[in-house]
Design a protein around this motif. Structure first.
Motif, PDB file in Angstrom:
ATOM      1  N   ALA A  25     -74.001   1.752  44.479  1.00 36.74           N
ATOM      2  CA  ALA A  25     -74.316   3.087  44.779  1.00 36.74           C
ATOM      3  C   ALA A  25     -74.031   3.077  46.692  1.00 36.74           C
ATOM      4  O   ALA A  25     -73.761   4.045  47.250  1.00 36.74           O
ATOM      5  N   GLU A  26     -74.410   1.843  47.224  1.00 31.74           N
ATOM      6  CA  GLU A  26     -74.187   1.842  48.434  1.00 31.74           C
ATOM      7  C   GLU A  26     -72.857   1.963  48.986  1.00 31.74           C
ATOM      8  O   GLU A  26     -72.474   2.437  49.947  1.00 31.74           O
ATOM      9  N   ASN A  27     -71.897   1.283  48.059  1.00 28.51           N
ATOM     10  CA  ASN A  27     -70.547   1.324  48.400  1.00 28.51           C
ATOM     11  C   ASN A  27     -70.041   2.968  48.492  1.00 28.51           C
ATOM     12  O   ASN A  27     -69.243   3.121  49.303  1.00 28.51           O
ATOM     13  N   ILE A  28     -70.467   3.396  47.578  1.00 28.63           N
ATOM     14  CA  ILE A  28     -70.298   4.918  47.347  1.00 28.63           C
ATOM     15  C   ILE A  28     -70.798   5.631  48.545  1.00 28.63           C
ATOM     16  O   ILE A  28     -69.997   6.536  49.194  1.00 28.63           O
ATOM     17  N   LEU A  29     -71.887   5.520  48.805  1.00 29.64           N
ATOM     18  CA  LEU A  29     -72.430   6.290  50.087  1.00 29.64           C
ATOM     19  C   LEU A  29     -71.830   5.965  51.451  1.00 29.64           C
ATOM     20  O   LEU A  29     -71.685   6.802  52.349  1.00 29.64           O
ATOM     21  N   GLN A  30     -71.135   4.772  51.468  1.00 32.54           N
ATOM     22  CA  GLN A  30     -70.433   4.269  52.850  1.00 32.54           C
ATOM     23  C   GLN A  30     -69.155   5.101  52.683  1.00 32.54           C
ATOM     24  O   GLN A  30     -68.858   5.421  54.005  1.00 32.54           O
ATOM     25  N   HIS A  31     -68.677   5.329  51.851  1.00 33.90           N
ATOM     26  CA  HIS A  31     -67.148   5.940  51.760  1.00 33.90           C
ATOM     27  C   HIS A  31     -67.258   7.391  51.422  1.00 33.90           C
ATOM     28  O   HIS A  31     -66.181   8.179  51.620  1.00 33.90           O
ATOM     29  N   GLU A  32     -68.146   7.764  50.687  1.00 35.38           N
ATOM     30  CA  GLU A  32     -68.065   9.475  49.959  1.00 35.38           C
ATOM     31  C   GLU A  32     -68.815  10.238  50.615  1.00 35.38           C
ATOM     32  O   GLU A  32     -70.116   9.726  50.957  1.00 35.38           O
TER      33      GLU A  32
ATOM     34  N   LYS B  52     -78.581  10.899  45.114  1.00 38.33           N
ATOM     35  CA  LYS B  52     -78.626  11.081  43.646  1.00 38.33           C
ATOM     36  C   LYS B  52     -77.466  11.059  42.872  1.00 38.33           C
ATOM     37  O   LYS B  52     -77.094  10.655  41.812  1.00 38.33           O
ATOM     38  N   GLN B  53     -76.342  11.711  43.744  1.00 34.60           N
ATOM     39  CA  GLN B  53     -74.969  11.750  43.162  1.00 34.60           C
ATOM     40  C   GLN B  53     -74.394  10.609  42.974  1.00 34.60           C
ATOM     41  O   GLN B  53     -73.761  10.125  42.139  1.00 34.60           O
ATOM     42  N   ALA B  54     -74.747   9.469  44.056  1.00 32.37           N
ATOM     43  CA  ALA B  54     -74.247   8.170  43.993  1.00 32.37           C
ATOM     44  C   ALA B  54     -74.730   7.455  43.010  1.00 32.37           C
ATOM     45  O   ALA B  54     -74.222   6.613  42.270  1.00 32.37           O
ATOM     46  N   GLU B  55     -76.069   7.816  42.666  1.00 31.43           N
ATOM     47  CA  GLU B  55     -76.687   7.109  41.466  1.00 31.43           C
ATOM     48  C   GLU B  55     -75.992   7.617  40.156  1.00 31.43           C
ATOM     49  O   GLU B  55     -75.702   6.809  39.384  1.00 31.43           O
ATOM     50  N   GLU B  56     -75.863   8.540  39.859  1.00 29.70           N
ATOM     51  CA  GLU B  56     -75.165   9.203  38.671  1.00 29.70           C
ATOM     52  C   GLU B  56     -73.813   8.796  38.553  1.00 29.70           C
ATOM     53  O   GLU B  56     -73.280   8.713  37.510  1.00 29.70           O
ATOM     54  N   ARG B  57     -73.004   8.682  39.672  1.00 30.19           N
ATOM     55  CA  ARG B  57     -71.666   8.088  39.545  1.00 30.19           C
ATOM     56  C   ARG B  57     -71.575   6.528  39.233  1.00 30.19           C
ATOM     57  O   ARG B  57     -70.917   5.973  38.669  1.00 30.19           O
ATOM     58  N   THR B  58     -72.593   5.953  39.939  1.00 27.99           N
ATOM     59  CA  THR B  58     -73.039   4.548  39.411  1.00 27.99           C
ATOM     60  C   THR B  58     -72.968   4.253  37.948  1.00 27.99           C
ATOM     61  O   THR B  58     -72.504   3.477  37.345  1.00 27.99           O
ATOM     62  N   ILE B  59     -73.750   5.060  37.476  1.00 30.19           N
ATOM     63  CA  ILE B  59     -74.305   4.883  36.010  1.00 30.19           C
ATOM     64  C   ILE B  59     -73.054   5.269  35.072  1.00 30.19           C
ATOM     65  O   ILE B  59     -72.706   4.632  34.139  1.00 30.19           O
ATOM     66  N   GLU B  60     -72.255   6.307  35.336  1.00 33.72           N
ATOM     67  CA  GLU B  60     -70.914   6.592  34.985  1.00 33.72           C
ATOM     68  C   GLU B  60     -69.989   5.500  35.057  1.00 33.72           C
ATOM     69  O   GLU B  60     -69.319   4.989  34.000  1.00 33.72           O
TER      70      GLU B  60
ATOM     71  N   ILE C  19     -63.891  -0.070  41.933  1.00 38.06           N
ATOM     72  CA  ILE C  19     -63.246   0.949  41.563  1.00 38.06           C
ATOM     73  C   ILE C  19     -64.241   2.326  41.904  1.00 38.06           C
ATOM     74  O   ILE C  19     -63.844   3.459  41.541  1.00 38.06           O
ATOM     75  N   ALA C  20     -65.094   2.121  42.311  1.00 40.21           N
ATOM     76  CA  ALA C  20     -66.233   3.115  42.536  1.00 40.21           C
ATOM     77  C   ALA C  20     -65.900   4.329  43.390  1.00 40.21           C
ATOM     78  O   ALA C  20     -65.946   5.534  43.322  1.00 40.21           O
ATOM     79  N   CYS C  21     -64.671   3.834  44.292  1.00 36.20           N
ATOM     80  CA  CYS C  21     -64.253   4.880  45.282  1.00 36.20           C
ATOM     81  C   CYS C  21     -62.752   5.374  45.038  1.00 36.20           C
ATOM     82  O   CYS C  21     -61.942   5.555  45.822  1.00 36.20           O
ATOM     83  N   ASP C  22     -62.232   4.836  43.649  1.00 42.98           N
ATOM     84  CA  ASP C  22     -60.817   5.204  43.203  1.00 42.98           C
ATOM     85  C   ASP C  22     -59.983   4.684  44.261  1.00 42.98           C
ATOM     86  O   ASP C  22     -59.067   5.376  44.904  1.00 42.98           O
ATOM     87  N   PRO C  23     -59.875   3.207  44.295  1.00 42.76           N
ATOM     88  CA  PRO C  23     -58.893   2.704  45.299  1.00 42.76           C
ATOM     89  C   PRO C  23     -57.528   2.673  44.803  1.00 42.76           C
ATOM     90  O   PRO C  23     -57.099   2.902  43.632  1.00 42.76           O
ATOM     91  N   GLN C  24     -56.639   2.733  45.626  1.00 41.59           N
ATOM     92  CA  GLN C  24     -55.004   2.640  45.359  1.00 41.59           C
ATOM     93  C   GLN C  24     -54.681   1.222  44.817  1.00 41.59           C
ATOM     94  O   GLN C  24     -53.821   1.121  44.142  1.00 41.59           O
TER      95      GLN C  24
END
Length: 329
Positions: A116-123, A128-136, A171-176
């Motif tokens: 989740a921290e990686n998602i919050l850093q870039h998105e 809460k959204q980062a947590e749900e994305r992490t579970i996905e 792959i959390a932030c959909d890298p190229q």
């Protein structure tokens, strides 16, 4: 692979030089990776594979530096941009999976929080959204009961499951581009296949390119689209995987294939052959690095290192004795 020519490059290494004050390790490396393409960089230990990969994100060991060339990603030269700009690309545009997940994960933080921290850093999302994305993501990479395991620590997972966690983080932030540095080294054979199948599936679903750093030719034959063979810091041969395993052209490539159990595609009962000699020192190198070990070396080989060349863009080799490379000059 003509369909690859219609795609756009995700990454281009142009005359890349990386080294230490005492020696140049990576020498004039040129490599191009297209959208959705899986490229394997292979060679024996110490040849410069990982140093090449780490130089893309400038994650070099102390004392090492990029001494020349360009690393072009999304129209930018990563070798020249500021550290702040590079931090925005690490984990977002380009992600990295390392060999041993236990040393890559923080042992005192729950795995869900680390992703989740990686998602919050870039998105631009809430916690809460980062947590749900992490579970996905955990569910996507095959972690059973992803929601229940969100708060667990790395030591609660097996080696294969920890590697899946690392893939989810990557792959959390959909890298190229995904750089996978020996991603299955610490895993047993059955788990290795599962992890590589997962990476292949994710590359296809996300249209994500992958640079696979490995010495496992069997994995290359099964999962990669194109192979680049590195010896003593130089790429000596590059070709589509099917073409390469039908008959490599560089003497070192042939030696690698002949000394492997699987011989590229199929296992056999033949006697394995060794590559005689050892890698020469990087200091004071004048000619082809493989010349002291090469069974077909000639005087010209020891005078100057051959350039990577070929008769088309798909297959190239750095060897004075290769007739197709010579004909292209």
């Amino acid at each position: 692979m003509s369909h690859l020519q219609e795609k756009h490059p995700v990454l281009e290494l142009i005359d890349l030089d990386v080294g230490f004050p005492s020696a140049q390790i990576v020498k004039r490396v040129n490599l191009r990776i297209e959208e959705g393409e899986k490229v394997a960089l292979v060679g024996e230990s110490g040849c410069g594979k990982s140093l090449t990969a780490f130089s893309i994100l400038r994650l070099l060991p102390p004392g090492a530096s990029i001494n020349g060339g360009q690393v072009i990603f999304d129209g930018q030269d990563l070798a020249a941009i500021s550290p702040y700009q590079l931090r925005r690309i690490r984990g977002k545009g380009i992600a990295l999976i390392l060999q041993e997940p236990m040393t890559s994960l923080n042992p005192v933080l729950p795995i869900g929080q680390q992703i989740a921290e990686n998602i919050l850093q870039h998105e631009d999302v809430t916690r809460k959204q980062a947590e749900e994305r992490t579970i996905e993501l955990l569910d996507m990479v095959g972690i059973v009961n992803a929601r229940g395991r969100y708060g667990m620590f790395p030591h609660n997972f097996s080696g294969g499951m920890r590697q899946r966690v690392m893939i989810a983080m990557a792959i959390a932030c959909d890298p190229q581009l995904l750089i996978a540095d020996e991603p299955t080294t610490a895993l047993d054979v059955t788990i290795q296949a599962q992890v590589m199948d997962l990476l292949e599936d994710l590359c296809s679903k996300l249209n994500m390119a992958m640079l696979l750093i490995t010495h496992d030719l069997g994995a290359v034959a099964q999962w990669a689209d194109r192979i680049a063979v590195m010896y003593a810091g130089r790429i000596v041969e590059e070709a589509p995987v099917g073409t390469f395993f039908s008959g490599p052209r560089h003497p070192y490539s042939r030696g690698l294939l002949n000394s492997s159990i699987g011989n590229g595609w199929h296992y056999s009962n033949r006697r394995l052959t060794e590559i005689v000699g050892s890698v020469q020192s990087a200091a004071g190198e004048t000619g082809c690095s493989f010349a002291p070990r090469c069974p077909i070396a000639m005087h010209e080989c020891r005078a100057a290192p051959p350039e990577l060349g070929g008769t088309n863009d798909e297959w190239s080799v750095a060897c004075y004795r290769d007739p197709l490379a010579v004909a292209a000059k």
